[in-house]
Design a protein around this motif. Structure first.
Motif, PDB file in Angstrom:
ATOM      1  N   GLY A  26      20.354  67.311  86.922  1.00 56.57           N
ATOM      2  CA  GLY A  26      19.297  67.000  87.353  1.00 56.57           C
ATOM      3  C   GLY A  26      18.515  68.161  88.319  1.00 56.57           C
ATOM      4  N   GLU A  27      17.478  67.987  89.089  1.00 55.22           N
ATOM      5  CA  GLU A  27      16.788  68.987  89.809  1.00 55.22           C
ATOM      6  C   GLU A  27      17.459  69.630  90.888  1.00 55.22           C
ATOM      7  OE1 GLU A  27      13.284  67.162  91.402  1.00 55.22           O
ATOM      8  OE2 GLU A  27      12.417  66.504  89.642  1.00 55.22           O
ATOM      9  N   ASP A  28      18.591  68.990  91.423  1.00 63.45           N
ATOM     10  CA  ASP A  28      19.222  69.584  92.607  1.00 63.45           C
ATOM     11  C   ASP A  28      20.262  70.706  91.982  1.00 63.45           C
ATOM     12  OD1 ASP A  28      20.947  67.690  91.627  1.00 63.45           O
ATOM     13  OD2 ASP A  28      21.647  67.278  93.627  1.00 63.45           O
ATOM     14  N   ALA A  29      20.511  70.797  90.789  1.00 62.14           N
ATOM     15  CA  ALA A  29      21.771  71.527  90.110  1.00 62.14           C
ATOM     16  C   ALA A  29      21.196  72.966  90.275  1.00 62.14           C
ATOM     17  CB  ALA A  29      21.893  71.169  88.858  1.00 62.14           C
ATOM     18  N   GLN A  30      21.556  73.856  90.616  1.00 62.20           N
ATOM     19  CA  GLN A  30      21.400  75.336  90.765  1.00 62.20           C
ATOM     20  C   GLN A  30      22.589  76.038  90.090  1.00 62.20           C
ATOM     21  OE1 GLN A  30      21.239  76.951  94.619  1.00 62.20           O
ATOM     22  NE2 GLN A  30      20.418  79.014  94.026  1.00 62.20           N
ATOM     23  N   VAL A  31      22.172  76.884  88.803  1.00 60.06           N
ATOM     24  CA  VAL A  31      23.202  77.756  88.014  1.00 60.06           C
ATOM     25  C   VAL A  31      23.077  79.168  88.837  1.00 60.06           C
ATOM     26  CG1 VAL A  31      23.646  78.727  85.780  1.00 60.06           C
ATOM     27  CG2 VAL A  31      22.499  76.365  85.898  1.00 60.06           C
ATOM     28  N   LEU A  32      24.427  79.331  89.079  1.00 62.64           N
ATOM     29  CA  LEU A  32      24.663  80.613  89.889  1.00 62.64           C
ATOM     30  C   LEU A  32      25.729  81.640  88.833  1.00 62.64           C
ATOM     31  CD1 LEU A  32      25.374  79.248  93.275  1.00 62.64           C
ATOM     32  CD2 LEU A  32      23.303  80.377  92.698  1.00 62.64           C
ATOM     33  N   ASP A  33      25.613  82.788  88.527  1.00 63.28           N
ATOM     34  CA  ASP A  33      26.353  83.546  87.876  1.00 63.28           C
ATOM     35  C   ASP A  33      27.478  83.878  89.174  1.00 63.28           C
ATOM     36  OD1 ASP A  33      26.706  85.351  85.603  1.00 63.28           O
ATOM     37  OD2 ASP A  33      27.224  86.461  87.342  1.00 63.28           O
ATOM     38  N   VAL A  34      28.834  83.963  88.550  1.00 61.19           N
ATOM     39  CA  VAL A  34      30.060  84.009  89.397  1.00 61.19           C
ATOM     40  C   VAL A  34      29.912  85.234  90.058  1.00 61.19           C
ATOM     41  CG1 VAL A  34      31.565  85.056  87.660  1.00 61.19           C
ATOM     42  CG2 VAL A  34      32.458  83.701  89.571  1.00 61.19           C
ATOM     43  N   ALA A  35      29.275  86.108  89.526  1.00 62.84           N
ATOM     44  CA  ALA A  35      29.318  87.813  90.252  1.00 62.84           C
ATOM     45  C   ALA A  35      28.315  87.542  91.441  1.00 62.84           C
ATOM     46  CB  ALA A  35      28.795  88.828  89.276  1.00 62.84           C
ATOM     47  N   GLN A  36      27.391  86.960  91.423  1.00 61.33           N
ATOM     48  CA  GLN A  36      26.307  86.605  92.550  1.00 61.33           C
ATOM     49  C   GLN A  36      26.546  85.666  93.352  1.00 61.33           C
ATOM     50  OE1 GLN A  36      24.733  87.556  89.254  1.00 61.33           O
ATOM     51  NE2 GLN A  36      25.269  89.750  90.049  1.00 61.33           N
ATOM     52  N   ALA A  37      27.275  84.427  92.953  1.00 60.27           N
ATOM     53  CA  ALA A  37      27.562  83.438  93.714  1.00 60.27           C
ATOM     54  C   ALA A  37      28.139  83.568  95.223  1.00 60.27           C
ATOM     55  CB  ALA A  37      28.682  82.297  92.972  1.00 60.27           C
ATOM     56  N   PRO A  38      27.436  83.207  96.123  1.00 62.38           N
ATOM     57  CA  PRO A  38      27.858  83.192  97.377  1.00 62.38           C
ATOM     58  C   PRO A  38      29.063  82.391  97.728  1.00 62.38           C
ATOM     59  CG  PRO A  38      26.027  81.675  97.441  1.00 62.38           C
ATOM     60  CD  PRO A  38      26.296  82.311  96.139  1.00 62.38           C
ATOM     61  N   ARG A  39      29.800  82.385  98.899  1.00 63.07           N
ATOM     62  CA  ARG A  39      30.943  81.379  99.355  1.00 63.07           C
ATOM     63  C   ARG A  39      30.284  80.019  99.453  1.00 63.07           C
ATOM     64  NH1 ARG A  39      35.615  83.480 102.207  1.00 63.07           N
ATOM     65  NH2 ARG A  39      35.808  85.593 101.721  1.00 63.07           N
ATOM     66  N   LEU A  40      30.961  78.910  99.198  1.00 61.57           N
ATOM     67  CA  LEU A  40      30.655  77.696  99.291  1.00 61.57           C
ATOM     68  C   LEU A  40      30.049  77.259 100.958  1.00 61.57           C
ATOM     69  CD1 LEU A  40      33.412  75.663  97.483  1.00 61.57           C
ATOM     70  CD2 LEU A  40      30.878  75.587  97.064  1.00 61.57           C
ATOM     71  N   THR A  41      29.070  76.627 100.940  1.00 64.15           N
ATOM     72  CA  THR A  41      28.646  76.106 101.972  1.00 64.15           C
ATOM     73  C   THR A  41      28.924  74.556 102.209  1.00 64.15           C
ATOM     74  OG1 THR A  41      26.398  75.929 101.000  1.00 64.15           O
ATOM     75  CG2 THR A  41      26.956  77.756 102.161  1.00 64.15           C
ATOM     76  N   GLY A  42      28.550  74.113 103.669  1.00 67.01           N
ATOM     77  CA  GLY A  42      28.808  72.876 103.773  1.00 67.01           C
ATOM     78  C   GLY A  42      27.782  71.723 102.947  1.00 67.01           C
ATOM     79  N   ASP A  43      26.825  72.133 102.684  1.00 65.24           N
ATOM     80  CA  ASP A  43      25.710  71.275 102.054  1.00 65.24           C
ATOM     81  C   ASP A  43      25.812  71.028 100.823  1.00 65.24           C
ATOM     82  OD1 ASP A  43      24.890  74.034 101.593  1.00 65.24           O
ATOM     83  OD2 ASP A  43      22.896  73.597 101.829  1.00 65.24           O
ATOM     84  N   VAL A  44      26.885  71.860  99.965  1.00 63.69           N
ATOM     85  CA  VAL A  44      27.382  71.616  98.513  1.00 63.69           C
ATOM     86  C   VAL A  44      28.174  70.393  98.499  1.00 63.69           C
ATOM     87  CG1 VAL A  44      28.128  72.557  96.438  1.00 63.69           C
ATOM     88  CG2 VAL A  44      26.898  74.422  97.976  1.00 63.69           C
ATOM     89  N   ASP A  45      27.618  69.494  97.635  1.00 68.84           N
ATOM     90  CA  ASP A  45      28.308  68.182  97.327  1.00 68.84           C
ATOM     91  C   ASP A  45      29.376  68.064  96.061  1.00 68.84           C
ATOM     92  OD1 ASP A  45      27.041  66.728  99.537  1.00 68.84           O
ATOM     93  OD2 ASP A  45      25.273  67.016  98.584  1.00 68.84           O
ATOM     94  N   LEU A  46      28.417  68.823  95.203  1.00 69.50           N
ATOM     95  CA  LEU A  46      29.169  68.860  93.856  1.00 69.50           C
ATOM     96  C   LEU A  46      29.240  70.382  93.289  1.00 69.50           C
ATOM     97  CD1 LEU A  46      30.425  67.613  91.312  1.00 69.50           C
ATOM     98  CD2 LEU A  46      28.124  67.197  90.428  1.00 69.50           C
ATOM     99  N   LEU A  47      30.545  70.804  92.872  1.00 68.36           N
ATOM    100  CA  LEU A  47      30.678  71.969  92.390  1.00 68.36           C
ATOM    101  C   LEU A  47      30.936  71.869  91.127  1.00 68.36           C
ATOM    102  CD1 LEU A  47      30.990  75.201  92.745  1.00 68.36           C
ATOM    103  CD2 LEU A  47      33.409  74.678  93.451  1.00 68.36           C
ATOM    104  N   VAL A  48      30.405  72.663  90.074  1.00 65.83           N
ATOM    105  CA  VAL A  48      30.879  72.774  88.725  1.00 65.83           C
ATOM    106  C   VAL A  48      31.092  74.019  88.347  1.00 65.83           C
ATOM    107  CG1 VAL A  48      29.974  72.158  86.336  1.00 65.83           C
ATOM    108  CG2 VAL A  48      29.317  70.680  88.221  1.00 65.83           C
TER     109      VAL A  48
END
Length: 163
Positions: A26-48
């Motif tokens: 759904g709309e809240d899913a953001q695709v991030l390339d691993v080379a540019q992905a930041p560290r996880l933040t507390g507002d992420v509920d699901l990590l794929v």
């Protein structure tokens, strides 16, 4: 609810699968390339987390150059999901799902990047695993096998409903 789909892709097949998973999420899913992905933040509920299976596991610094020699993207050589996961802090509240791409003719061989990523997430105390899947490519460089994009999208829908 915020969802990150962090992907490592050498030929674009795993990225295509990640985009399909994100569509299903759904709309809240953001695709991030691993080379540019930041560290996880507390507002992420699901990590794929998605990556290719190299030598029965997640890629390594030693396996990525070989993939580049076979025609994979040189930009994907530096960082993989293995290194990204190792850099994350504990996040016990997080729901985690993992997927990989692997050659269809080797379905029965042991080992999987998705399985290894799920174990790594557990060792890093990155929450609880809610799903794991493999998507198949027709050869080392792909493309994704017939029906796999639809299957990835449907798996995303399943994850959306499982959170």
């Amino acid at each position: 609810m915020r969802t990150w789909v962090v992907v490592e892709s050498m030929w674009g097949n795993t990225r295509q699968g990640a985009r399909a998973v994100a569509e299903g999420l759904g709309e809240d899913a953001q695709v991030l390339d691993v080379a540019q992905a930041p560290r996880l933040t507390g507002d992420v509920d699901l990590l794929v987390i998605g990556g290719p299976t190299h030598a029965f596991s997640m890629s390594r610094a030693s396996t990525r150059p070989d993939a580049v020699r076979q025609g994979g993207a040189a930009t994907a050589e530096a960082t993989g999901i293995r290194e990204w996961l190792a850099a994350q802090e504990r996040a016990p509240q997080l729901a985690v799902a993992t997927f990989d791409t692997r050659v269809a003719s080797m379905r029965r061989l042991p080992g999987s990047a998705a399985r290894a990523a799920a174990r790594a997430a557990g060792r890093r105390h990155l929450g609880h695993v809610v799903g794991r899947e493999s998507f198949y490519v027709t050869g080392v460089s792909g493309p994704l096998a017939d029906g796999e994009v639809d299957r990835a999208r449907e798996w995303g829908r399943t994850l959306r409903n499982a959170r």
